[in-house]
Scaffold this motif. Sequence first.
Motif, short mmCIF file in Angstrom:
data_model
loop_
_atom_site.label_atom_id
_atom_site.label_comp_id
_atom_site.label_asym_id
_atom_site.label_seq_id
_atom_site.Cartn_x
_atom_site.Cartn_y
_atom_site.Cartn_z
N MET A 1 0.92 -1.10 0.00
CA MET A 1 0.14 -0.12 0.31
C MET A 1 0.92 1.23 0.05
SD MET A 1 -1.63 0.13 3.91
CE MET A 1 -1.87 -1.74 4.01
N THR A 2 0.37 2.37 -0.40
CA THR A 2 1.02 3.59 -0.34
C THR A 2 0.72 4.09 1.09
OG1 THR A 2 0.82 4.08 -2.59
CG2 THR A 2 1.28 6.05 -1.20
N LEU A 3 1.89 4.35 1.73
CA LEU A 3 1.86 5.04 3.08
C LEU A 3 1.91 6.53 3.09
CD1 LEU A 3 4.06 2.36 4.95
CD2 LEU A 3 1.55 2.58 5.07
N LEU A 4 1.00 7.21 3.83
CA LEU A 4 1.06 8.74 3.67
C LEU A 4 1.58 9.16 4.89
CD1 LEU A 4 -2.51 8.89 1.97
CD2 LEU A 4 -0.34 8.86 0.90
N PRO A 5 1.89 10.61 4.87
CA PRO A 5 2.52 11.51 5.85
C PRO A 5 1.43 11.26 7.13
CG PRO A 5 3.16 12.68 3.86
CD PRO A 5 2.14 11.34 3.37
N GLY A 6 2.04 10.97 8.33
CA GLY A 6 0.92 10.96 9.32
C GLY A 6 0.20 9.68 9.69
N ASP A 7 0.44 8.66 8.53
CA ASP A 7 -0.24 7.51 8.85
C ASP A 7 0.31 6.77 9.93
OD1 ASP A 7 -2.00 7.95 6.64
OD2 ASP A 7 -0.79 6.20 5.65
N LEU A 8 -0.58 6.04 10.71
CA LEU A 8 0.18 4.90 11.67
C LEU A 8 0.25 3.64 11.27
CD1 LEU A 8 -2.25 6.17 14.85
CD2 LEU A 8 -0.05 7.13 14.04
N LEU A 9 1.28 3.03 11.86
CA LEU A 9 1.51 1.52 11.62
C LEU A 9 2.00 0.85 12.81
CD1 LEU A 9 3.91 0.05 8.74
CD2 LEU A 9 3.07 -1.21 10.92
N ALA A 10 0.71 0.16 13.42
CA ALA A 10 0.92 -0.43 14.65
C ALA A 10 1.60 -1.64 14.47
CB ALA A 10 -0.47 -0.68 15.36
N THR A 11 2.68 -2.11 15.51
CA THR A 11 3.75 -3.00 15.05
C THR A 11 3.53 -4.32 15.98
OG1 THR A 11 5.27 -1.90 16.57
CG2 THR A 11 5.31 -1.37 14.26
N GLY A 12 2.29 -4.59 16.54
CA GLY A 12 1.97 -5.63 17.34
C GLY A 12 2.24 -5.68 18.84
N THR A 13 1.87 -6.66 19.59
CA THR A 13 1.70 -6.52 20.85
C THR A 13 2.71 -7.51 21.71
OG1 THR A 13 0.25 -5.81 22.86
CG2 THR A 13 -0.24 -7.85 21.33
N PRO A 14 3.10 -7.32 23.00
CA PRO A 14 3.92 -8.22 23.83
C PRO A 14 2.88 -9.22 24.37
CG PRO A 14 3.94 -6.07 24.85
CD PRO A 14 2.89 -5.88 23.63
N PRO A 15 3.49 -10.28 24.94
CA PRO A 15 2.61 -11.30 25.67
C PRO A 15 1.87 -10.67 26.61
CG PRO A 15 4.78 -11.70 26.38
CD PRO A 15 5.00 -10.51 25.18
N GLY A 16 0.78 -11.40 27.14
CA GLY A 16 -0.33 -10.83 28.29
C GLY A 16 -1.45 -10.41 27.99
N VAL A 17 -1.91 -10.59 26.81
CA VAL A 17 -3.36 -10.09 26.46
C VAL A 17 -4.33 -10.85 27.07
CG1 VAL A 17 -2.41 -9.02 24.08
CG2 VAL A 17 -3.34 -11.68 24.24
N GLY A 18 -5.66 -10.34 27.40
CA GLY A 18 -6.78 -11.17 27.97
C GLY A 18 -7.26 -12.27 27.22
N PHE A 19 -6.96 -12.40 25.95
CA PHE A 19 -7.40 -13.59 25.06
C PHE A 19 -6.82 -14.83 25.51
CE2 PHE A 19 -7.75 -15.64 20.68
CZ PHE A 19 -9.00 -16.03 21.02
N GLY A 20 -5.48 -14.65 25.89
CA GLY A 20 -4.69 -15.90 26.30
C GLY A 20 -5.12 -16.41 27.64
N LYS A 21 -5.75 -15.28 28.63
CA LYS A 21 -6.07 -15.71 29.96
C LYS A 21 -7.45 -15.88 30.08
CE LYS A 21 -2.34 -12.38 31.06
NZ LYS A 21 -2.09 -10.97 31.74
N ASN A 22 -8.26 -15.62 29.23
CA ASN A 22 -9.74 -15.77 29.07
C ASN A 22 -10.17 -14.60 30.08
OD1 ASN A 22 -12.16 -16.75 28.11
ND2 ASN A 22 -12.41 -18.00 29.72
N ARG A 23 -9.56 -13.51 29.97
CA ARG A 23 -9.88 -12.70 31.14
C ARG A 23 -10.28 -11.35 30.29
NH1 ARG A 23 -6.15 -13.42 34.59
NH2 ARG A 23 -4.70 -11.43 34.45
N PHE A 24 -11.49 -10.60 30.37
CA PHE A 24 -11.49 -9.49 29.66
C PHE A 24 -12.11 -8.31 30.49
CE2 PHE A 24 -12.42 -13.47 27.27
CZ PHE A 24 -11.38 -13.23 26.17
N LEU A 25 -12.21 -6.98 29.73
CA LEU A 25 -12.50 -5.83 30.58
C LEU A 25 -13.89 -5.83 30.84
CD1 LEU A 25 -10.12 -3.37 28.24
CD2 LEU A 25 -9.64 -4.23 30.64
#
Length: 274
Positions: free
Chosen positions: A228-252
């Motif tokens: 894709m063409t990336l434009l000035p100001g665009d965000l690119l989220a690069t992933g998350t470290p361990p510990g999300v709720g999905f892996g613990k079956n615990r949610f907000l």
Amino acid sequence: MQQFARVLTENGIIPVVLRGDEHLDLRPIVSDITPEAIASGALKAVDTTGLSPVRGPFNYLAPISGLRQISATGFNYKKHIEEFKMKPPTEPEVFLKAVTSLAGPGDPISRGPNAGTKLDWEVELAIVVGREAQDITAAEAPNYIFGYVCLNDISDRATQVDSEGGQHLVRAKSRPGYTPIGPYLTTGIDGMNLDLWTKVNGRYEQQGSTSDMLFSVNEMLAYFSRHMTLLPGDLLATGTPPGVGFGKNRFLTPGDVLECGITNLGDQRHEIRH
């Protein structure tokens, strides 16, 4: 390093640059922190001489106004991949989030009308693109990175996975408020040596370092630019470290307090609502 932000005062929205504990009014240089301001080069190595401190109380807003694209990836931290007992991907995953999901670093997060919502957290380092990028190499990527923001990739796991096990990332991550960013847009730092964390009700759920990434920020930016063409100001989220709720079956749940932060990018705090 320079840290930029946008703050809401009794006199309206003011773009600022930090100098120590001071928040200096950037309006003599730019009217707001926008993709156009980033592309113009006006925010590169800002001379703070003569800029006035912002007085009085204020609240932080999303540090960029007028964003056009939010792209993202998943399973880019080795320990997160190990946590789910997955085989490491050979190339990054590519998906998008709706721009209308953007929120500020202190905004409340609504679970939405779905009674079965499984609301989850994902603290992520997001690249802020500095200039239009198409088919660049990893070696060229630093010239296209303006800076970084802290992004919380809020996800409804109930709508992410269908009854047949299919993944639907866009619909799970695009409701209003599901992409809080900020408080700071920070330039001049090493994106591969930052600590990041998440707390729920004061308890650490995620603690990691960007040094654990499978694909570096430069590799990620180059890869996305091939699709894709990336434009000035665009965000690119690069992933998350361990510990999300999905892996613990615990949610907000309503009433929870969700916090996250990244070195030099500031901390977020959100109340979870119905």
